[in-house]
Enzyme design. Structure first.
Site, PDB file in Angstrom:
ATOM      1  N   LYS A   1     -15.335  41.611 -17.617  1.00  9.31           N
ATOM      2  CA  LYS A   1     -15.596  39.742 -17.815  1.00  9.31           C
ATOM      3  C   LYS A   1     -16.580  39.658 -18.844  1.00  9.31           C
ATOM      4  O   LYS A   1     -16.452  38.513 -19.711  1.00  9.31           O
ATOM      5  CB  LYS A   1     -15.272  39.046 -16.613  1.00  9.31           C
ATOM      6  CG  LYS A   1     -13.831  38.698 -16.223  1.00  9.31           C
ATOM      7  CD  LYS A   1     -13.175  38.030 -16.677  1.00  9.31           C
ATOM      8  CE  LYS A   1     -11.946  37.606 -16.042  1.00  9.31           C
ATOM      9  NZ  LYS A   1     -11.336  36.852 -16.351  1.00  9.31           N
TER      10      LYS A   1
ATOM     11  N   SER B   1      -9.290  47.105 -14.413  1.00  7.11           N
ATOM     12  CA  SER B   1      -9.988  45.866 -15.017  1.00  7.11           C
ATOM     13  C   SER B   1     -11.663  45.395 -14.086  1.00  7.11           C
ATOM     14  O   SER B   1     -11.757  44.548 -14.751  1.00  7.11           O
ATOM     15  CB  SER B   1      -9.492  44.709 -15.295  1.00  7.11           C
ATOM     16  OG  SER B   1      -8.673  43.950 -13.831  1.00  7.11           O
TER      17      SER B   1
END
Lengths: 302, 302
Positions: free
Chosen positions: B17, B270
């Protein structure tokens, strides 16, 4: 304060050992390659040898204790090496390996008592220093290195001659610590306690690794089994890395406050080949973590 | 067959992110930087914004559900951001964030519905392709990407236009899968089951991410909670990586055989921000792993 961690747990065999193995095996001449190599190991060296041997097309026989972690034994077999088992309590692995090497004309590759192997392991420190430089960090002023037989520590000491080197061992298996203090080699005592650090259970260091570390003025620190478990949990929580007990002793020395933080600190996380069940128990049992004095200060580096 | 894993779990905030956050925040002008940014997030986006904001000297307010994992909340606070809590069941985070942004003149940074954020997330795929190239691997022919709102998936789809893109979601939260199949946006149903993938619990994707993926002909796959836990254990055992449930869905799709292996396969892991207790339970409970059809074939890449 930023602490740099060199995550050798992320190597293909889950530990730094392929460095020394590759360096030694790739230096064999054509005849040596054909005759193959023999190694004895509690596991990580075995996989390093098997990994390098397969890539170089060299036959490899590994002499491994019958109680080695299953993940390490399976990993060695999966890499195509032949495995010969022995009983850690009643048999002598050096003799078994020497006999195998002699009967096959193969080269015996010690896990730490070998100049090529030591030099190869030192590439971990060189690579880490390059990575720190590319990240804009200070060059290593102090390297904290797990120590079994001393191959990685000696390699790092030779690779970065300007850095202070501190070796870390589990309590009771701190024979290199005691040897460096005494000025001569002290073996592990017969009444040494149980340790989770299977990769560091070396009964006696070698003259070569001792001399390298002694001449560099290296000192050592011992950490407790509880401090090691705390370090394993901290690595999972904050670095998102699975680190085996023997790979976490340097981090344990930092978190426990036994080594003070300083700029340019490099901690080698030497391996990540955990026994899955034992590792799950370590993560599940969040015992008192009061001793993580340095935890808030430790940064991270991938 | 070698499968490349991009371990975004090793990023400073434990997830990809920070890529989109950095890309968006670094593009703000001087006035925008002074007025600050507002974001709403289940956690990883929050930490990405906080991380980028601190480095750029920009004030950041994060609107976060009161039941967000403690590690994500603490991580956001430790990075210097202000945290405003809301109740996921009774309050509307978009409204709270919009009100905060309006009253402070701050810039609202969505976690996925923003071209800058999407473009930034795509750098994960570009970097992975470069790393695969430097390791002598085939260029990515297929990217397997976890999908919540679709920011990472859309970014990867734009970054590597020649690769096939497959998004993966948890069962019941497979709204992007269903949307791509239907040709219009389908929200998550009210009776969606519990999922451990807090990072992927997006009730509705955005027109922007849907359009990007739809125009690229992307298809999706849903994986079960058990398949996700198997993937988390496999990542710990074989990659020595701590991967959070939402970060492991792509790996789960491979291990379950729902996606066949092929040369040039790139799987994005991720994130790694697990709840420590929940993660320990996942590792301790080695339920049936019969569905790991592809386990033996999957290689690794650090």
């Amino acid at each position: 304060m930023t602490v740099a961690f060199k995550a050798e747990s992320l190597q293909p065999v889950g530990a730094f050992k392929l460095r020394g193995a590759w360096h030694r095996l790739s230096a064999l001449d054509e005849q040596g390659r054909q005759r193959g190599v023999v190694a004895f190991s509690s596991g990580n060296h075995a996989q390093g040898i098997a990994w390098a041997a397969r890539r170089l097309g060299i036959p490899a026989v590994i002499v491994m204790p019958s109680d080695a972690p299953k993940v390490k034994r399976d990993g060695t077999l999966a890499l195509g090496a032949e495995v010969v088992s022995y009983d850690r309590r009643t048999e002598n692995r050096e003799k078994i390996a020497a006999h195998l090497a002699h009967s096959r004309g193969a080269t015996l590759v010690p896990s730490f008592d070998d100049p090529w192997v030591i030099e190869g392991q030192g590439s971990a420190a060189i690579e880490a220093a390059q990575q720190m430089s590319s990240l804009g960090l200070d060059q290593p002023t102090r390297i904290v290195v797990p120590c079994g037989g001393g191959g990685l520590a000696a390699g790092c000491a030779l690779a970065l001659p300007d850095a202070e080197v501190t070796i870390v061992e589990p309590e009771g298996w701190d024979d290199m610590c005691r040897s460096l203090e005494a000025g001569w080699i002290e073996p592990v005592r017969d009444d040494a306690p149980e340790t989770a650090c299977d990769a560091l259970m070396t009964p006696r260091v070698s003259q070569l690794t001792f001399d390298v570390l002694s001449n560099r003025g290296v000192t050592g620190i011992a950490v407790s089994e509880a401090e090691i478990r705390i370090a394993q949990r901290w690595a999972a929580d904050h670095l998102r890395l699975v680190v085996e007990p023997g790979g976490a002793v340097g981090l344990a020395a930092i978190l426990s406050g036994k080594i003070a933080l300083q700029p340019g600190m490099l901690v080698i996380l030497s391996g990540g080949n955990v026994d899955p069940d034992a590792y799950a128990r370590v993560l599940a049992d969040r015992e008192s973590e009061n001793s993580t004095q340095n935890a808030d200060a430790a940064g991270e580096l991938s």
